[in-house]
Design an enzyme around this catalytic site. Structure first.
Site, PDB file in Angstrom:
ATOM      1  N   LYS A   1      -4.126  18.947 -38.321  1.00  0.00           N
ATOM      2  CA  LYS A   1      -4.373  19.219 -36.899  1.00  0.00           C
ATOM      3  C   LYS A   1      -3.094  19.301 -36.077  1.00  0.00           C
ATOM      4  CE  LYS A   1      -9.140  17.706 -36.312  1.00  0.00           C
ATOM      5  NZ  LYS A   1     -10.072  16.843 -35.593  1.00  0.00           N
TER       6      LYS A   1
ATOM      7  N   LYS B   1     -12.617  24.310 -45.290  1.00  0.00           N
ATOM      8  CA  LYS B   1     -13.936  23.721 -44.989  1.00  0.00           C
ATOM      9  C   LYS B   1     -14.513  24.331 -43.705  1.00  0.00           C
ATOM     10  CE  LYS B   1     -12.941  19.834 -42.031  1.00  0.00           C
ATOM     11  NZ  LYS B   1     -13.317  18.560 -41.529  1.00  0.00           N
TER      12      LYS B   1
ATOM     13  N   LYS C   1     -15.862  22.940 -36.878  1.00  0.00           N
ATOM     14  CA  LYS C   1     -16.287  23.251 -35.507  1.00  0.00           C
ATOM     15  C   LYS C   1     -15.187  23.979 -34.746  1.00  0.00           C
ATOM     16  CE  LYS C   1     -19.221  19.222 -34.647  1.00  0.00           C
ATOM     17  NZ  LYS C   1     -18.605  17.898 -34.744  1.00  0.00           N
TER      18      LYS C   1
HETATM   19  P1  AMP Z   1     -17.131  16.130 -37.367  1.00  0.00           P
HETATM   20  O1  AMP Z   1     -17.664  17.478 -37.057  1.00  0.00           O
HETATM   21  O2  AMP Z   1     -15.694  16.198 -37.771  1.00  0.00           O
HETATM   22  O3  AMP Z   1     -17.416  15.111 -36.342  1.00  0.00           O
HETATM   23  O4  AMP Z   1     -17.894  15.662 -38.683  1.00  0.00           O
HETATM   24  C1  AMP Z   1     -19.144  14.984 -38.680  1.00  0.00           C
HETATM   25  C2  AMP Z   1     -19.588  14.691 -40.103  1.00  0.00           C
HETATM   26  O5  AMP Z   1     -19.777  15.914 -40.820  1.00  0.00           O
HETATM   27  C3  AMP Z   1     -18.542  13.897 -40.917  1.00  0.00           C
HETATM   28  O6  AMP Z   1     -19.208  13.005 -41.762  1.00  0.00           O
HETATM   29  C4  AMP Z   1     -17.848  14.953 -41.731  1.00  0.00           C
HETATM   30  O7  AMP Z   1     -17.334  14.438 -42.931  1.00  0.00           O
HETATM   31  C5  AMP Z   1     -18.985  15.934 -42.011  1.00  0.00           C
HETATM   32  N1  AMP Z   1     -18.493  17.293 -42.193  1.00  0.00           N
HETATM   33  C6  AMP Z   1     -17.705  17.994 -41.316  1.00  0.00           C
HETATM   34  N2  AMP Z   1     -17.438  19.224 -41.802  1.00  0.00           N
HETATM   35  C7  AMP Z   1     -18.064  19.300 -43.008  1.00  0.00           C
HETATM   36  C8  AMP Z   1     -18.175  20.313 -44.001  1.00  0.00           C
HETATM   37  N3  AMP Z   1     -17.600  21.500 -43.845  1.00  0.00           N
HETATM   38  N4  AMP Z   1     -18.905  20.047 -45.111  1.00  0.00           N
HETATM   39  C9  AMP Z   1     -19.516  18.850 -45.286  1.00  0.00           C
HETATM   40  N5  AMP Z   1     -19.454  17.845 -44.392  1.00  0.00           N
HETATM   41  C10 AMP Z   1     -18.745  18.061 -43.266  1.00  0.00           C
END
Ligand code: AMP
Ligand code: TRP
Length: 362
Positions: free
Chosen positions: A146, A227, A230
């Site tokens: 990041k 990956k 968002k």
């Molecule tokens: P975040 O959007 O970073 O707040 O992620 C929320 C949850 O989603 C966390 O447990 C991340 O590890 C999971 N997560 C985020 N992106 C992915 C992805 N591309 N594949 C699987 N899990 C994800």
């Protein structure tokens, strides 16, 4: 709760050991008392939840609430480690809360709350920061990713994993269901808990990460080597849980595949089609080999068209429930109750940590 010490007297050790092993995954024995294990996790309100979040994390949240005492947080303090538009942050926080419920979290079974409504998170983060090192934070790959290409990164982005550790440790969580990308942060949380306990006496429960064996990392549709995220610039690289059927169709039909036409799972040589097979399998419940058989001899077009339908069917149910809850007063009430319940537990842990550190408690 069940007083295990009473059972202890009457049962032979062998029998008791068997029972403990049987119960181990979801229960624990604490001070002779049989208790449900606790789970904690969080999602950032930085945009709408995408299918990577859903398949990698949220579906586990829903499953766990049947067998554990679960706390699920909307981690708004984490989201401001990168610039946020205040109006959007406000809306997204409520969107994520509504999506938690729409995807199956039941406020009667899980405590759902917004991180910033419980001030103990920020306070414990400071106590932990003073017992952590810049060296260990510099090794975090999420920070490296990041902050890349920035001359100077925000300090909050650097200390982000410590706030995450505070989130988890405040609730004495035993289990943290997350996607694979959070592995390093969970390891750091464990290190911080162990270090603090060794230095200041037993204070925190040392948690364990819970990662899906399959689907823990859903890849970007436009670049299956990254990956799904968002923060992606290309809107077609992800599918949000609130996307229209047309947007889902466009994203899948444009998804990067390869120059062959065979539908076969091969992460190394066919990462695009393997990612789509994973998504298809998780939404439909069909195994990868069933899908390979079903689409033998078919081109990517047919496969993708069916996948669009499968995703849209699942999203429709979620979106219908989301619409019902998002504008209701019930949502605010759920978050208020969540805040009360979370504060009660978090404050107890915070007091324990402050006492052990030698702070004067008045
Ligand atoms: P975040 O959007 O970073 O707040 O992620 C929320 C949850 O989603 C966390 O447990 C991340 O590890 C999971 N997560 C985020 N992106 C992915 C992805 N591309 N594949 C699987 N899990 C994800
Ligand atoms: N860092 C997590 C992510 O980016 C979000 C998060 C914050 C979290 N606090 C947490 C996840 C505590 C699990 C437990 O996905």
């Amino acid at each position: 709760m069940f007083d295990f010490s009473r059972l202890n007297k009457g049962l032979e050790k062998r029998c008791l050991d068997k029972l403990k092993r049987f119960l181990y995954d979801e229960w624990m024995i604490n001070g002779g008392v049989l208790m449900m294990k606790r789970a904690f996790s969080g999602v950032q309100p930085t945009g709408n939840i995408h299918i990577g979040n859903y398949l990698g994390a949220l579906r586990q949240f829903v499953e766990l609430q049947e067998t554990m005492d679960c706390f699920y947080c909307i981690v708004d303090l984490h989201s401001i480690t990168v610039p946020q538009d205040p109006k959007e942050l406000y809306e997204h926080s409520l969107d994520v809360a509504a999506l938690y419920i729409a995807t199956g979290l039941d406020p009667k079974k899980s405590t759902i709350f917004i991180q910033s409504t419980v001030p103990a998170h920020a306070e414990l983060a400071w106590l932990l920061q003073c017992n952590s090192y810049t060296g260990e934070l510099s090794r975090m790959t999420q920070f490296k990713d990041k902050s890349r290409n920035q001359e100077s990164a925000p300090t909050g982005l650097f200390t982000y994993p410590i706030l995450m550790a505070a989130d988890i440790l405040l609730y004495d969580a035993n289990v943290v269901p997350v996607g694979n990308d959070q592995k390093q942060h969970i390891e750091l949380t464990r290190d911080l808990a162990i270090r603090f306990n060794n230095k200041f006496g037993e204070t925190f429960v040392v948690p364990e990460g819970k990662f899906n064996t399959f689907g823990a990392r859903i890849m970007a549709l436009d670049d299956p080597t990254k990956k799904m995220s968002k923060s992606a610039e290309n809107p077609f690289s992800l599918i949000s849980l609130l996307d229209t059927p047309q947007k889902v169709k466009k994203s899948i039909m444009r998804a990067t595949t390869d120059s062959e036409s065979e539908i076969r799972y091969d992460e190394e040589n066919k990462p695009g089609i393997s990612n789509l097979l994973t998504i298809y399998s998780l939404f439909s419940g069909l195994s990868i080999s069933d899908l390979e058989k079903k689409y033998e001899g078919c081109g990517y077009g047919t496969f993708k068209k069916d996948l669009v339908e499968i995703i849209n069917e699942s999203l429709k149910d979620i979106q219908d429930r989301y619409q019902e809850i998002r504008k209701s007063d019930e949502l605010i009430q759920i978050l208020k109750e969540g805040k009360e319940k979370a504060s009660e537990i978090a404050n107890q842990t915070l007091i324990r940590a402050k006492k052990n550190l030698g702070f004067v408690l008045l």
